[in-house]
Design a protein around this motif. Structure first.
Motif, mmCIF file in Angstrom:
data_model
loop_
_atom_site.group_PDB
_atom_site.id
_atom_site.type_symbol
_atom_site.label_atom_id
_atom_site.label_comp_id
_atom_site.label_asym_id
_atom_site.label_seq_id
_atom_site.Cartn_x
_atom_site.Cartn_y
_atom_site.Cartn_z
ATOM 1 N N ALA A 77 0.875 -1.167 0.000
ATOM 2 C CA ALA A 77 0.000 0.000 0.000
ATOM 3 C C ALA A 77 0.914 1.220 0.000
ATOM 4 C CB ALA A 77 -0.901 -0.013 1.222
ATOM 5 N N TYR A 78 0.866 1.988 -1.084
ATOM 6 C CA TYR A 78 1.824 3.075 -1.263
ATOM 7 C C TYR A 78 1.100 4.403 -1.450
ATOM 8 C CZ TYR A 78 5.767 5.733 -2.935
ATOM 9 O OH TYR A 78 6.737 6.690 -3.054
ATOM 10 N N ASP A 79 1.497 5.412 -0.638
ATOM 11 C CA ASP A 79 0.875 6.739 -0.781
ATOM 12 C C ASP A 79 1.882 7.864 -1.006
ATOM 13 O OD1 ASP A 79 1.984 7.200 1.709
ATOM 14 O OD2 ASP A 79 0.081 7.568 2.727
ATOM 15 N N SER A 124 5.694 5.098 3.747
ATOM 16 C CA SER A 124 5.343 4.166 2.665
ATOM 17 C C SER A 124 6.564 3.888 1.790
ATOM 18 C CB SER A 124 4.145 4.648 1.846
ATOM 19 O OG SER A 124 4.462 5.725 1.021
ATOM 20 N N ASP A 125 7.501 4.841 1.710
ATOM 21 C CA ASP A 125 8.773 4.576 1.021
ATOM 22 C C ASP A 125 9.537 3.474 1.758
ATOM 23 O OD1 ASP A 125 8.330 6.519 -0.934
ATOM 24 O OD2 ASP A 125 9.599 8.029 0.030
ATOM 25 N N LYS A 126 9.550 3.541 3.089
ATOM 26 C CA LYS A 126 10.218 2.510 3.887
ATOM 27 C C LYS A 126 9.511 1.161 3.730
ATOM 28 C CE LYS A 126 11.942 5.573 7.529
ATOM 29 N NZ LYS A 126 11.821 5.926 8.955
ATOM 30 N N ASP A 185 -0.725 -12.707 -0.357
ATOM 31 C CA ASP A 185 -0.532 -13.456 0.877
ATOM 32 C C ASP A 185 0.180 -12.647 1.954
ATOM 33 O OD1 ASP A 185 1.919 -13.623 -0.431
ATOM 34 O OD2 ASP A 185 1.880 -15.797 -0.617
ATOM 35 N N LEU A 186 0.446 -11.370 1.676
ATOM 36 C CA LEU A 186 1.013 -10.442 2.658
ATOM 37 C C LEU A 186 0.696 -9.023 2.229
ATOM 38 C CD1 LEU A 186 2.938 -9.899 5.147
ATOM 39 C CD2 LEU A 186 4.786 -9.721 3.460
ATOM 40 N N ILE A 187 0.332 -8.180 3.184
ATOM 41 C CA ILE A 187 0.148 -6.748 2.937
ATOM 42 C C ILE A 187 1.258 -6.026 3.685
ATOM 43 C CG2 ILE A 187 -1.324 -4.713 3.256
ATOM 44 C CD1 ILE A 187 -3.747 -6.653 3.298
ATOM 45 N N VAL A 188 1.961 -5.126 2.988
ATOM 46 C CA VAL A 188 2.987 -4.300 3.620
ATOM 47 C C VAL A 188 2.502 -2.856 3.527
ATOM 48 C CG1 VAL A 188 5.403 -3.592 3.627
ATOM 49 C CG2 VAL A 188 4.790 -5.922 2.937
ATOM 50 N N ILE A 189 2.504 -2.170 4.681
ATOM 51 C CA ILE A 189 1.952 -0.815 4.745
ATOM 52 C C ILE A 189 2.749 0.004 5.750
ATOM 53 C CG2 ILE A 189 0.249 -1.495 6.502
ATOM 54 C CD1 ILE A 189 -1.765 0.395 5.081
ATOM 55 N N GLY A 190 2.857 1.298 5.498
ATOM 56 C CA GLY A 190 3.511 2.191 6.441
ATOM 57 C C GLY A 190 2.593 2.492 7.612
ATOM 58 N N LYS A 212 7.254 7.496 -9.819
ATOM 59 C CA LYS A 212 8.056 7.356 -8.598
ATOM 60 C C LYS A 212 8.232 5.883 -8.243
ATOM 61 C CE LYS A 212 8.495 8.874 -3.828
ATOM 62 N NZ LYS A 212 7.935 9.628 -2.715
ATOM 63 N N ILE A 213 7.152 5.120 -8.362
ATOM 64 C CA ILE A 213 7.213 3.686 -8.065
ATOM 65 C C ILE A 213 8.162 2.982 -9.034
ATOM 66 C CG2 ILE A 213 5.888 1.527 -8.109
ATOM 67 C CD1 ILE A 213 3.485 3.213 -7.025
ATOM 68 N N LYS A 214 8.059 3.298 -10.309
ATOM 69 C CA LYS A 214 8.930 2.669 -11.310
ATOM 70 C C LYS A 214 10.398 2.964 -11.024
ATOM 71 C CE LYS A 214 5.632 2.314 -15.085
ATOM 72 N NZ LYS A 214 5.218 2.811 -16.403
#
Length: 143
Positions: A9-11, A16-18, A107-112, A73-75
């Motif tokens: 989940a990126y904002d 969210s960068d971390k 199978d995993l959510i990564v979020i700041g 930015k994501i790319k």
């Protein structure tokens, strides 16, 4: 444990960068991992009596411009990892993240732990907290 499909989940915030960096490292441990990256443009709705309404916030051109900025930015951050998909959606961030996790069978959510709007999170409850409370899969929250 190695995860085959990791949802980030990126904002665009520092946390969210971390979180993105941590998810990328996890994905690189398993060369068959796929990164699903979602950016949710918050579209608030309000209850007035028995009706919900969504105020007109921004033009379609502004959403398109913002989506292009986030995608670029994501790319730049992905650089050497190619098994990715970037999704930009409009809606309630926590609900949209959870729906997308189910849709993609992540199978995993990564979020700041904190997003761009920390005051709103304090008053309304954080997106990461809501995701943790309602997710059916493991959630990794990065500070």
């Amino acid at each position: 444990m190695l995860y085959s499909k990791i949802l980030i989940a990126y904002d665009g915030s520092k946390t969210s960068d971390k979180a993105f960096d941590s998810a990328l490292k996890l994905a690189k441990l398993n060369h068959f991992s796929k990164l699903e990256i979602i950016n949710v443009i918050n579209e608030p709705s309000y209850l007035a009596g028995t009706m919900y309404f969504t105020p007109l916030q921004a033009s379609q051109d502004e959403y398109t411009r913002y989506s292009a900025e986030v995608t670029n930015k994501i790319k730049d951050m992905i650089n050497d990892f190619s098994n990715t998909h970037i999704e930009i959606r409009l809606g309630n961030p926590a609900k949209t993240i959870l729906d997308y996790a189910e849709e993609t069978k992540a199978d995993l959510i990564v979020i700041g732990s904190r997003g761009l709007n920390s005051f709103g999170e304090f008053v309304l409850g954080s997106v990461s907290h809501n995701v943790m409370q309602h997710a059916k899969i493991p959630v990794l929250v990065i500070k």
